[in-house]
Design a protein around this motif. Structure first.
Motif, PDB file in Angstrom:
ATOM      1  N   MET A   1       0.951  -1.224   0.032  1.00 26.27           N
ATOM      2  CA  MET A   1       0.009  -0.101   0.128  1.00 26.27           C
ATOM      3  C   MET A   1       0.705   1.292   0.063  1.00 26.27           C
ATOM      4  O   MET A   1       1.974   1.391   0.383  1.00 26.27           O
ATOM      5  N   SER A   2       0.526   2.163  -0.631  1.00 26.01           N
ATOM      6  CA  SER A   2       0.997   3.495  -0.798  1.00 26.01           C
ATOM      7  C   SER A   2       0.272   4.670  -0.666  1.00 26.01           C
ATOM      8  O   SER A   2      -1.021   4.625  -0.761  1.00 26.01           O
ATOM      9  N   ALA A   3       0.762   5.754  -0.338  1.00 24.68           N
ATOM     10  CA  ALA A   3       0.099   7.143  -0.083  1.00 24.68           C
ATOM     11  C   ALA A   3       0.847   8.194  -0.835  1.00 24.68           C
ATOM     12  O   ALA A   3       2.157   7.987  -0.391  1.00 24.68           O
ATOM     13  N   THR A   4       0.083   9.109  -1.206  1.00 25.38           N
ATOM     14  CA  THR A   4       0.724  10.321  -1.800  1.00 25.38           C
ATOM     15  C   THR A   4      -0.096  11.403  -1.262  1.00 25.38           C
ATOM     16  O   THR A   4      -1.407  11.549  -1.210  1.00 25.38           O
ATOM     17  N   THR A   5       0.773  12.400  -0.639  1.00 21.07           N
ATOM     18  CA  THR A   5       0.116  13.473  -0.008  1.00 21.07           C
ATOM     19  C   THR A   5       0.356  14.733  -1.086  1.00 21.07           C
ATOM     20  O   THR A   5       1.525  14.902  -1.584  1.00 21.07           O
ATOM     21  N   LYS A   6      -0.743  15.415  -1.372  1.00 23.67           N
ATOM     22  CA  LYS A   6      -0.773  16.555  -2.161  1.00 23.67           C
ATOM     23  C   LYS A   6      -1.019  17.841  -1.438  1.00 23.67           C
ATOM     24  O   LYS A   6      -1.936  17.824  -0.517  1.00 23.67           O
ATOM     25  N   ASP A   7      -0.339  19.012  -1.870  1.00 23.86           N
ATOM     26  CA  ASP A   7      -0.869  20.510  -1.285  1.00 23.86           C
ATOM     27  C   ASP A   7      -0.746  20.367   0.275  1.00 23.86           C
ATOM     28  O   ASP A   7      -1.499  20.680   0.875  1.00 23.86           O
ATOM     29  N   LEU A   8       0.603  19.767   0.694  1.00 25.81           N
ATOM     30  CA  LEU A   8       0.562  19.942   2.116  1.00 25.81           C
ATOM     31  C   LEU A   8       0.990  21.361   2.443  1.00 25.81           C
ATOM     32  O   LEU A   8       2.083  21.841   1.866  1.00 25.81           O
ATOM     33  N   MET A   9       0.437  21.946   3.365  1.00 31.46           N
ATOM     34  CA  MET A   9       0.790  23.452   4.026  1.00 31.46           C
ATOM     35  C   MET A   9       0.378  23.328   5.459  1.00 31.46           C
ATOM     36  O   MET A   9      -0.209  22.823   5.772  1.00 31.46           O
ATOM     37  N   LEU A  10       1.701  24.128   5.831  1.00 29.06           N
ATOM     38  CA  LEU A  10       1.715  24.292   7.324  1.00 29.06           C
ATOM     39  C   LEU A  10       1.532  25.913   7.557  1.00 29.06           C
ATOM     40  O   LEU A  10       2.340  26.680   6.800  1.00 29.06           O
ATOM     41  N   GLY A  47      14.998  18.881  -5.840  1.00 34.68           N
ATOM     42  CA  GLY A  47      15.091  17.529  -5.618  1.00 34.68           C
ATOM     43  C   GLY A  47      13.896  16.842  -5.444  1.00 34.68           C
ATOM     44  O   GLY A  47      13.742  15.569  -5.398  1.00 34.68           O
ATOM     45  N   GLY A  48      12.560  17.394  -5.439  1.00 35.86           N
ATOM     46  CA  GLY A  48      11.419  16.673  -5.374  1.00 35.86           C
ATOM     47  C   GLY A  48      11.126  15.931  -4.230  1.00 35.86           C
ATOM     48  O   GLY A  48      11.551  16.329  -3.330  1.00 35.86           O
ATOM     49  N   THR A  49      10.416  15.112  -4.360  1.00 39.04           N
ATOM     50  CA  THR A  49       9.787  14.099  -3.394  1.00 39.04           C
ATOM     51  C   THR A  49      11.017  13.459  -2.397  1.00 39.04           C
ATOM     52  O   THR A  49      10.840  13.395  -1.404  1.00 39.04           O
ATOM     53  N   GLY A  50      12.326  13.105  -3.057  1.00 38.27           N
ATOM     54  CA  GLY A  50      13.175  12.759  -2.309  1.00 38.27           C
ATOM     55  C   GLY A  50      13.746  13.713  -1.347  1.00 38.27           C
ATOM     56  O   GLY A  50      14.396  13.144  -0.456  1.00 38.27           O
ATOM     57  N   GLN A  51      13.497  15.037  -1.399  1.00 36.99           N
ATOM     58  CA  GLN A  51      14.197  15.914  -0.472  1.00 36.99           C
ATOM     59  C   GLN A  51      13.033  16.355   0.472  1.00 36.99           C
ATOM     60  O   GLN A  51      13.333  17.254   1.671  1.00 36.99           O
ATOM     61  N   LEU A  52      11.826  15.958   0.438  1.00 33.74           N
ATOM     62  CA  LEU A  52      10.713  16.236   1.174  1.00 33.74           C
ATOM     63  C   LEU A  52      11.040  15.807   2.611  1.00 33.74           C
ATOM     64  O   LEU A  52      10.871  16.874   3.454  1.00 33.74           O
ATOM     65  N   PRO A  53      11.424  14.607   2.911  1.00 38.55           N
ATOM     66  CA  PRO A  53      11.496  14.344   4.364  1.00 38.55           C
ATOM     67  C   PRO A  53      12.532  15.193   5.274  1.00 38.55           C
ATOM     68  O   PRO A  53      12.412  15.733   6.164  1.00 38.55           O
ATOM     69  N   ALA A  54      13.730  15.344   4.451  1.00 40.07           N
ATOM     70  CA  ALA A  54      14.821  16.233   5.076  1.00 40.07           C
ATOM     71  C   ALA A  54      14.405  17.692   5.262  1.00 40.07           C
ATOM     72  O   ALA A  54      14.731  18.284   6.013  1.00 40.07           O
ATOM     73  N   ALA A  55      13.291  18.116   4.021  1.00 39.22           N
ATOM     74  CA  ALA A  55      13.145  19.557   4.166  1.00 39.22           C
ATOM     75  C   ALA A  55      12.297  19.891   5.327  1.00 39.22           C
ATOM     76  O   ALA A  55      12.158  20.798   6.047  1.00 39.22           O
ATOM     77  N   VAL A  70       9.499  23.184  -1.794  1.00 41.95           N
ATOM     78  CA  VAL A  70      10.166  21.993  -2.266  1.00 41.95           C
ATOM     79  C   VAL A  70       9.660  21.909  -3.661  1.00 41.95           C
ATOM     80  O   VAL A  70       8.447  21.557  -4.077  1.00 41.95           O
ATOM     81  N   ARG A  71      10.458  22.259  -4.794  1.00 41.67           N
ATOM     82  CA  ARG A  71      10.426  22.221  -6.131  1.00 41.67           C
ATOM     83  C   ARG A  71      10.521  20.620  -6.686  1.00 41.67           C
ATOM     84  O   ARG A  71      11.173  19.859  -6.273  1.00 41.67           O
ATOM     85  N   MET A  72       9.184  20.237  -7.217  1.00 33.65           N
ATOM     86  CA  MET A  72       8.768  19.098  -7.645  1.00 33.65           C
ATOM     87  C   MET A  72       9.208  18.971  -8.920  1.00 33.65           C
ATOM     88  O   MET A  72       8.876  19.919  -9.721  1.00 33.65           O
ATOM     89  N   SER A  73      10.258  17.938  -9.331  1.00 34.09           N
ATOM     90  CA  SER A  73      10.730  17.775 -10.962  1.00 34.09           C
ATOM     91  C   SER A  73      10.437  16.603 -11.166  1.00 34.09           C
ATOM     92  O   SER A  73       9.906  15.685 -10.710  1.00 34.09           O
TER      93      SER A  73
END
Length: 73
Positions: A1-10, A47-55, A70-73
Motif C-alpha cells: 500500500m502507498s499513499a501520496t500527499t498533495k498540497d501539504l501546507m503548514l 530535488g522533488g519528493t526525495g528531499q521532502l523528508p529532510a526539508a 520543495v520544487r517537484m521535478s
C-alpha cells in the motif's frame, strides 16, 4: 500500500483581529506588496519528493525560518 500527499501546507493563523483591522490590512497590503515595501523570505529546496523528508525535518528544527518550497521535478 502507498499513499501520496498533495498540497501539504503548514500555516500560522490567529483570530485576534477586529473586522476594521482586517479591512484596513486588506486595503493597504496590495499596494505595499506592489511597491516592494513587503518582502517575503523563502527557501527553495530542489530535488522533488526525495528531499521532502529532510526539508520537513529542517523546517521543524528551524534551519529554515521562512516559507519553504520543495520544487517537484
Amino acid at each position: 500500500m502507498s499513499a501520496t500527499t498533495k498540497d501539504l501546507m503548514l500555516r500560522g493563523f490567529a483570530t485576534l483581529h477586529t473586522p476594521d483591522q482586517i479591512e484596513e490590512w486588506n486595503a493597504r497590503f496590495g499596494p505595499w506588496l506592489r511597491e516592494g515595501r513587503n518582502v517575503f523570505l523563502h527557501t527553495v529546496v530542489e530535488g522533488g519528493t526525495g528531499q521532502l523528508p529532510a526539508a520537513c525535518a529542517a523546517l521543524l528544527d528551524r534551519t529554515y525560518s521562512s516559507t519553504m518550497l520543495v520544487r517537484m521535478s
